[in-house]
Design an enzyme around this catalytic site. Structure first.
Site, PDB file in Angstrom:
ATOM      1  N   LYS A  72       0.473   3.044  -7.626  1.00 44.65           N
ATOM      2  CA  LYS A  72       0.631   2.341  -6.358  1.00 44.65           C
ATOM      3  C   LYS A  72       1.367   1.009  -6.524  1.00 44.65           C
ATOM      4  O   LYS A  72       2.113   0.586  -5.634  1.00 44.65           O
ATOM      5  CB  LYS A  72      -0.730   2.128  -5.697  1.00 44.65           C
ATOM      6  CG  LYS A  72      -1.397   3.423  -5.242  1.00 44.65           C
ATOM      7  CD  LYS A  72      -0.563   4.152  -4.195  1.00 44.65           C
ATOM      8  CE  LYS A  72      -1.272   5.354  -3.628  1.00 44.65           C
ATOM      9  NZ  LYS A  72      -0.511   6.031  -2.553  1.00 44.65           N
TER      10      LYS A  72
ATOM     11  N   SER B  79       1.540   2.627  -0.338  1.00 42.87           N
ATOM     12  CA  SER B  79       1.042   2.080  -1.599  1.00 42.87           C
ATOM     13  C   SER B  79      -0.475   1.934  -1.445  1.00 42.87           C
ATOM     14  O   SER B  79      -1.150   2.894  -1.078  1.00 42.87           O
ATOM     15  CB  SER B  79       1.734   0.751  -1.913  1.00 42.87           C
ATOM     16  OG  SER B  79       1.224   0.166  -3.079  1.00 42.87           O
TER      17      SER B  79
ATOM     18  N   ASP C 171       3.619  20.816  -0.765  1.00 34.92           N
ATOM     19  CA  ASP C 171       3.069  20.081  -1.897  1.00 34.92           C
ATOM     20  C   ASP C 171       4.200  19.233  -2.463  1.00 34.92           C
ATOM     21  O   ASP C 171       5.169  19.764  -3.007  1.00 34.92           O
ATOM     22  CB  ASP C 171       2.550  21.067  -2.946  1.00 34.92           C
ATOM     23  CG  ASP C 171       1.906  20.383  -4.148  1.00 34.92           C
ATOM     24  OD1 ASP C 171       2.196  19.198  -4.384  1.00 34.92           O
ATOM     25  OD2 ASP C 171       1.116  21.046  -4.847  1.00 34.92           O
TER      26      ASP C 171
ATOM     27  N   TYR D  51      -4.218   5.307 -10.817  1.00 36.75           N
ATOM     28  CA  TYR D  51      -3.911   5.173  -9.391  1.00 36.75           C
ATOM     29  C   TYR D  51      -3.262   3.817  -9.111  1.00 36.75           C
ATOM     30  O   TYR D  51      -2.238   3.725  -8.436  1.00 36.75           O
ATOM     31  CB  TYR D  51      -5.199   5.327  -8.590  1.00 36.75           C
ATOM     32  CG  TYR D  51      -5.034   5.203  -7.094  1.00 36.75           C
ATOM     33  CD1 TYR D  51      -4.560   6.266  -6.342  1.00 36.75           C
ATOM     34  CD2 TYR D  51      -5.363   4.014  -6.440  1.00 36.75           C
ATOM     35  CE1 TYR D  51      -4.419   6.157  -4.969  1.00 36.75           C
ATOM     36  CE2 TYR D  51      -5.220   3.899  -5.074  1.00 36.75           C
ATOM     37  CZ  TYR D  51      -4.748   4.970  -4.339  1.00 36.75           C
ATOM     38  OH  TYR D  51      -4.592   4.852  -2.979  1.00 36.75           O
TER      39      TYR D  51
ATOM     40  N   ILE E  62      -5.479   9.063   7.024  1.00 38.22           N
ATOM     41  CA  ILE E  62      -4.466   8.128   7.512  1.00 38.22           C
ATOM     42  C   ILE E  62      -3.271   8.868   8.087  1.00 38.22           C
ATOM     43  O   ILE E  62      -2.756   8.520   9.156  1.00 38.22           O
ATOM     44  CB  ILE E  62      -4.023   7.195   6.370  1.00 38.22           C
ATOM     45  CG1 ILE E  62      -5.180   6.287   5.948  1.00 38.22           C
ATOM     46  CG2 ILE E  62      -2.815   6.352   6.789  1.00 38.22           C
ATOM     47  CD1 ILE E  62      -4.924   5.526   4.657  1.00 38.22           C
TER      48      ILE E  62
END
Length: 292
Positions: free
Chosen positions: A158, A139, A62, A154, A17
């Site tokens: 998010k 998100s 990072d 996860y 993405i």
């Protein structure tokens, strides 16, 4: 929003993405600062943009490391004040609750949540001084429709980003700074391929994702730029998101499968994992590389 000559900073833009979004910013006339934990991947994307006639700089960063974010800010300061910040870095761990080590929970929050906080701390003050800017926090559609129980850490991170971004928008709007949230649907990236698994096999992790709905990263980027142009807070390519969100609100957030009906049976079969049983569901090739 006119993106010509804007300075845009992206995290985790060495692929997937982030790369697709970076390329559109590059074609729009922005100076794109591509950062990624993989510095070679960041430079490769920057080189792509330059080869296409744009302006770009590739930087290793990072976001879970304070010093890396500070170094990124130093590089960007040499280019100019930041107009757009796209927080995109994310990692995942999967497994039954109680079997995922706390260190994996900490790792996810260091990257997914505190990584965004570090970048915002670095670049928001300059935006506030100029009373302009755009911040985009990534998100997930799983924050809107939490239908993957094996991805609890996860989802937790998010969902936190979703609430954090809404509150941040209320804080920043009076300063002339626009804040948005991007909630990608399941996407072709290396997300699960690189996830840390505990108490499950890769095939079990893969079967709780709606593989029939996998979309390319370009679909997420298109949804983002449509939302930017429309002045919207939420950008998502999740199918039927508006009507499903209304349904969820009408049901007072009653937990049930809405977004991905095909997951109802696999989710029901996960209960055995809590007792240490193996889920006998459909196996999926572990070479598939997916993200949400």
């Amino acid at each position: 929003m006119d993106l010509r000559d804007k300075v845009v900073v992206l995290t985790a833009a060495g692929g997937g993405i982030g790369r697709s979004v970076a390329r559109i910013f590059g074609r729009s006339g922005s100076h794109v600062v591509v950062s990624d934990r993989d510095s070679a991947a960041a430079r490769a994307v920057a080189d792509e943009i330059v080869a296409g006639g744009g302006r770009a700089t590739g930087v290793g960063c990072d976001v879970s490391v304070d010093e890396d974010v500070a170094s990124l800010a130093n590089v960007v300061n040499e280019i100019g004040p930041v107009d757009v910040l796209f927080n995109n870095a994310g990692v995942a761990a999967a497994g039954p609750i109680g079997k995922i080590p706390l260190d994996d929970w900490r790792w996810i929050f260091e990257v997914n949540v505190l990584g965004q906080v570090r970048a915002i701390n670095a670049f928001l003050p300059g935006m506030a001084d100029r009373r302009s800017g755009l911040i985009i926090n990534t998100s997930s559609s799983l924050a809107l429709f939490p239908e993957a129980p094996l991805l609890l850490p996860y989802i937790c991170s998010k969902a936190g980003i979703l609430g954090f971004t809404e509150a941040l928008s209320l804080m920043c709007t009076p300063l002339g700074i626009r804040v948005m949230v991007l909630a990608p649907h399941i996407t072709e990236t290396n997300f699960l391929f690189s996830a840390r698994l505990s108490g499950i096999e890769p095939e079990q992790a893969m079967q709780i994702l709606p593989l029939s709905e996998v979309q390319p990263p370009e679909a997420v980027a298109d949804a983002l730029f449509r939302a930017i142009a429309a002045g919207e807070f939420l950008a998502t390519n999740a199918p039927d998101a508006d009507s499903l969100l209304l349904d969820r609100a009408a049901d007072r957030f009653e937990p049930k499968v809405r977004s991905c009906p095909s997951l109802a049976d696999p989710i029901a079969g996960l209960a055995g994992l809590l007792a240490g049983a193996r889920n006998p569901g459909r196996a999926v090739g572990t070479s598939d590389r997916l993200s949400d």
